[in-house]
Scaffold this motif. Structure first.
Motif, PDB file in Angstrom:
ATOM      1  N   ASN A  18      28.155  25.493  22.108  1.00 49.46           N
ATOM      2  CA  ASN A  18      27.043  26.414  21.836  1.00 49.46           C
ATOM      3  C   ASN A  18      27.428  27.454  20.796  1.00 49.46           C
ATOM      4  OD1 ASN A  18      25.130  25.194  23.451  1.00 49.46           O
ATOM      5  ND2 ASN A  18      25.660  26.391  25.255  1.00 49.46           N
ATOM      6  N   MET A  19      28.660  27.958  20.859  1.00 43.62           N
ATOM      7  CA  MET A  19      29.131  28.914  19.851  1.00 43.62           C
ATOM      8  C   MET A  19      29.178  28.263  18.468  1.00 43.62           C
ATOM      9  SD  MET A  19      32.287  30.967  21.600  1.00 43.62           S
ATOM     10  CE  MET A  19      32.029  32.489  22.492  1.00 43.62           C
ATOM     11  N   LEU A  20      29.715  27.043  18.404  1.00 43.72           N
ATOM     12  CA  LEU A  20      29.814  26.335  17.122  1.00 43.72           C
ATOM     13  C   LEU A  20      28.430  26.062  16.531  1.00 43.72           C
ATOM     14  CD1 LEU A  20      32.731  23.963  18.089  1.00 43.72           C
ATOM     15  CD2 LEU A  20      32.807  25.669  16.258  1.00 43.72           C
ATOM     16  N   ARG A  21      27.491  25.684  17.375  1.00 42.16           N
ATOM     17  CA  ARG A  21      26.115  25.453  16.898  1.00 42.16           C
ATOM     18  C   ARG A  21      25.512  26.757  16.369  1.00 42.16           C
ATOM     19  NH1 ARG A  21      24.730  21.345  21.687  1.00 42.16           N
ATOM     20  NH2 ARG A  21      25.356  19.445  20.620  1.00 42.16           N
ATOM     21  N   ALA A  22      25.781  27.863  17.063  1.00 43.64           N
ATOM     22  CA  ALA A  22      25.283  29.173  16.621  1.00 43.64           C
ATOM     23  C   ALA A  22      25.873  29.553  15.255  1.00 43.64           C
ATOM     24  CB  ALA A  22      25.619  30.241  17.661  1.00 43.64           C
ATOM     25  N   LEU A  23      27.056  29.028  14.953  1.00 45.17           N
ATOM     26  CA  LEU A  23      27.718  29.292  13.669  1.00 45.17           C
ATOM     27  C   LEU A  23      27.397  28.206  12.626  1.00 45.17           C
ATOM     28  CD1 LEU A  23      31.176  30.452  15.053  1.00 45.17           C
ATOM     29  CD2 LEU A  23      29.439  31.899  13.980  1.00 45.17           C
ATOM     30  N   ASN A  24      26.373  27.392  12.929  1.00 42.05           N
ATOM     31  CA  ASN A  24      25.911  26.326  12.020  1.00 42.05           C
ATOM     32  C   ASN A  24      26.909  25.188  11.823  1.00 42.05           C
ATOM     33  OD1 ASN A  24      23.309  27.450  11.504  1.00 42.05           O
ATOM     34  ND2 ASN A  24      24.299  28.960  10.184  1.00 42.05           N
ATOM     35  N   PHE A  25      27.546  24.782  12.914  1.00 39.96           N
ATOM     36  CA  PHE A  25      28.397  23.595  12.918  1.00 39.96           C
ATOM     37  C   PHE A  25      27.777  22.602  13.909  1.00 39.96           C
ATOM     38  CE2 PHE A  25      31.406  26.934  11.649  1.00 39.96           C
ATOM     39  CZ  PHE A  25      31.937  26.368  10.501  1.00 39.96           C
ATOM     40  N   PRO A 105      39.621  35.099  27.239  1.00 42.65           N
ATOM     41  CA  PRO A 105      38.266  34.854  26.751  1.00 42.65           C
ATOM     42  C   PRO A 105      38.114  35.388  25.325  1.00 42.65           C
ATOM     43  CG  PRO A 105      38.256  36.772  28.171  1.00 42.65           C
ATOM     44  CD  PRO A 105      39.675  36.235  28.166  1.00 42.65           C
ATOM     45  N   PHE A 106      37.180  34.806  24.593  1.00 46.14           N
ATOM     46  CA  PHE A 106      36.950  35.245  23.217  1.00 46.14           C
ATOM     47  C   PHE A 106      35.453  35.272  22.946  1.00 46.14           C
ATOM     48  CE2 PHE A 106      37.522  30.686  23.278  1.00 46.14           C
ATOM     49  CZ  PHE A 106      36.479  30.209  22.498  1.00 46.14           C
ATOM     50  N   CYS A 107      35.094  35.959  21.869  1.00 50.95           N
ATOM     51  CA  CYS A 107      33.674  36.082  21.526  1.00 50.95           C
ATOM     52  C   CYS A 107      33.354  35.252  20.282  1.00 50.95           C
ATOM     53  CB  CYS A 107      33.306  37.546  21.305  1.00 50.95           C
ATOM     54  SG  CYS A 107      34.175  38.286  19.908  1.00 50.95           S
ATOM     55  N   LEU A 108      32.088  35.183  19.957  1.00 53.30           N
ATOM     56  CA  LEU A 108      31.606  34.420  18.805  1.00 53.30           C
ATOM     57  C   LEU A 108      32.268  34.911  17.515  1.00 53.30           C
ATOM     58  CD1 LEU A 108      29.516  32.208  18.043  1.00 53.30           C
ATOM     59  CD2 LEU A 108      27.901  34.056  17.603  1.00 53.30           C
ATOM     60  N   ASN A 109      32.417  36.213  17.378  1.00 53.40           N
ATOM     61  CA  ASN A 109      33.015  36.798  16.176  1.00 53.40           C
ATOM     62  C   ASN A 109      34.465  36.333  15.983  1.00 53.40           C
ATOM     63  OD1 ASN A 109      32.998  38.451  13.882  1.00 53.40           O
ATOM     64  ND2 ASN A 109      33.836  40.172  15.029  1.00 53.40           N
ATOM     65  N   THR A 110      35.222  36.257  17.070  1.00 56.07           N
ATOM     66  CA  THR A 110      36.618  35.803  17.000  1.00 56.07           C
ATOM     67  C   THR A 110      36.676  34.347  16.533  1.00 56.07           C
ATOM     68  OG1 THR A 110      37.217  37.300  18.789  1.00 56.07           O
ATOM     69  CG2 THR A 110      38.748  35.493  18.351  1.00 56.07           C
ATOM     70  N   LEU A 111      35.819  33.498  17.097  1.00 56.95           N
ATOM     71  CA  LEU A 111      35.761  32.094  16.695  1.00 56.95           C
ATOM     72  C   LEU A 111      35.367  31.981  15.223  1.00 56.95           C
ATOM     73  CD1 LEU A 111      35.911  29.075  17.425  1.00 56.95           C
ATOM     74  CD2 LEU A 111      33.514  29.235  18.157  1.00 56.95           C
ATOM     75  N   ASP A 112      34.365  32.749  14.809  1.00 57.64           N
ATOM     76  CA  ASP A 112      33.895  32.734  13.420  1.00 57.64           C
ATOM     77  C   ASP A 112      35.026  33.100  12.454  1.00 57.64           C
ATOM     78  OD1 ASP A 112      31.963  32.466  11.369  1.00 57.64           O
ATOM     79  OD2 ASP A 112      31.578  34.622  11.417  1.00 57.64           O
ATOM     80  N   LYS A 113      35.788  34.142  12.777  1.00 55.13           N
ATOM     81  CA  LYS A 113      36.910  34.568  11.907  1.00 55.13           C
ATOM     82  C   LYS A 113      37.959  33.468  11.772  1.00 55.13           C
ATOM     83  CE  LYS A 113      36.682  39.560  12.597  1.00 55.13           C
ATOM     84  NZ  LYS A 113      37.278  40.701  13.300  1.00 55.13           N
ATOM     85  N   GLN A 114      38.305  32.831  12.883  1.00 59.54           N
ATOM     86  CA  GLN A 114      39.304  31.757  12.854  1.00 59.54           C
ATOM     87  C   GLN A 114      38.799  30.568  12.031  1.00 59.54           C
ATOM     88  OE1 GLN A 114      42.513  31.171  13.944  1.00 59.54           O
ATOM     89  NE2 GLN A 114      42.624  33.359  14.340  1.00 59.54           N
ATOM     90  N   LEU A 115      37.540  30.211  12.213  1.00 59.29           N
ATOM     91  CA  LEU A 115      36.967  29.077  11.471  1.00 59.29           C
ATOM     92  C   LEU A 115      36.941  29.367   9.974  1.00 59.29           C
ATOM     93  CD1 LEU A 115      34.070  28.070  13.873  1.00 59.29           C
ATOM     94  CD2 LEU A 115      36.166  26.791  13.432  1.00 59.29           C
TER      95      LEU A 115
END
Length: 124
Positions: A18-25, A105-115
């Protein structure tokens, strides 16, 4: 970008997807452990692997080592997701050439930065 999400916990896979989809993946494939992930990697092309560290059958570190030891797979970026806070274990994973690391745990912003970091490194 086609991403393989590897985690033995269905809820964690669901949250990550769901996080990845929210980030357009939107191009995502799920695997329940490292053994299934390796099978997918040998039969499909992926641009990124996001894997949990602690899993049955084959853990994330063994999966990472298998990817890095395979000529056909070794260039694929691997993002490790874990609740591991043991610095020695984390250093081992970094030494195994992991592309990125996220502590749960991590948030959407953390995942986005790593990606974004991984994408910029792989396109360099």
């Amino acid at each position: 970008m086609k991403i393989l999400v590897v985690d033995d916990m269905p809820l964690m896979r669901h949250v990550l997807i769901n996080m990845l989809r929210a980030l357009n993946f939107p191009d995502l494939v799920e695997a329940t452990d490292g053994v299934q992930a390796l099978s997918f990697l040998k039969n499909q092309d992926f641009d990124l692997v996001i894997t949990d560290l602690h899993m049955p059958k084959m853990d994330g570190k063994t999966l990472l080592n298998s990817i890095r030891d395979d000529q056909a797979l070794k260039a694929i970026p691997v993002l490790m997701v874990t609740c591991e806070d043991n610095s020695a274990a984390i250093k081992e994973i970094i030494a195994a050439k992991v592309s990125g690391f996220i502590i749960k745990p991590f948030c959407l912003n953390t995942l986005d930065k790593q990606l974004k970091k991984i994408v910029s490194l792989s396109s360099a």
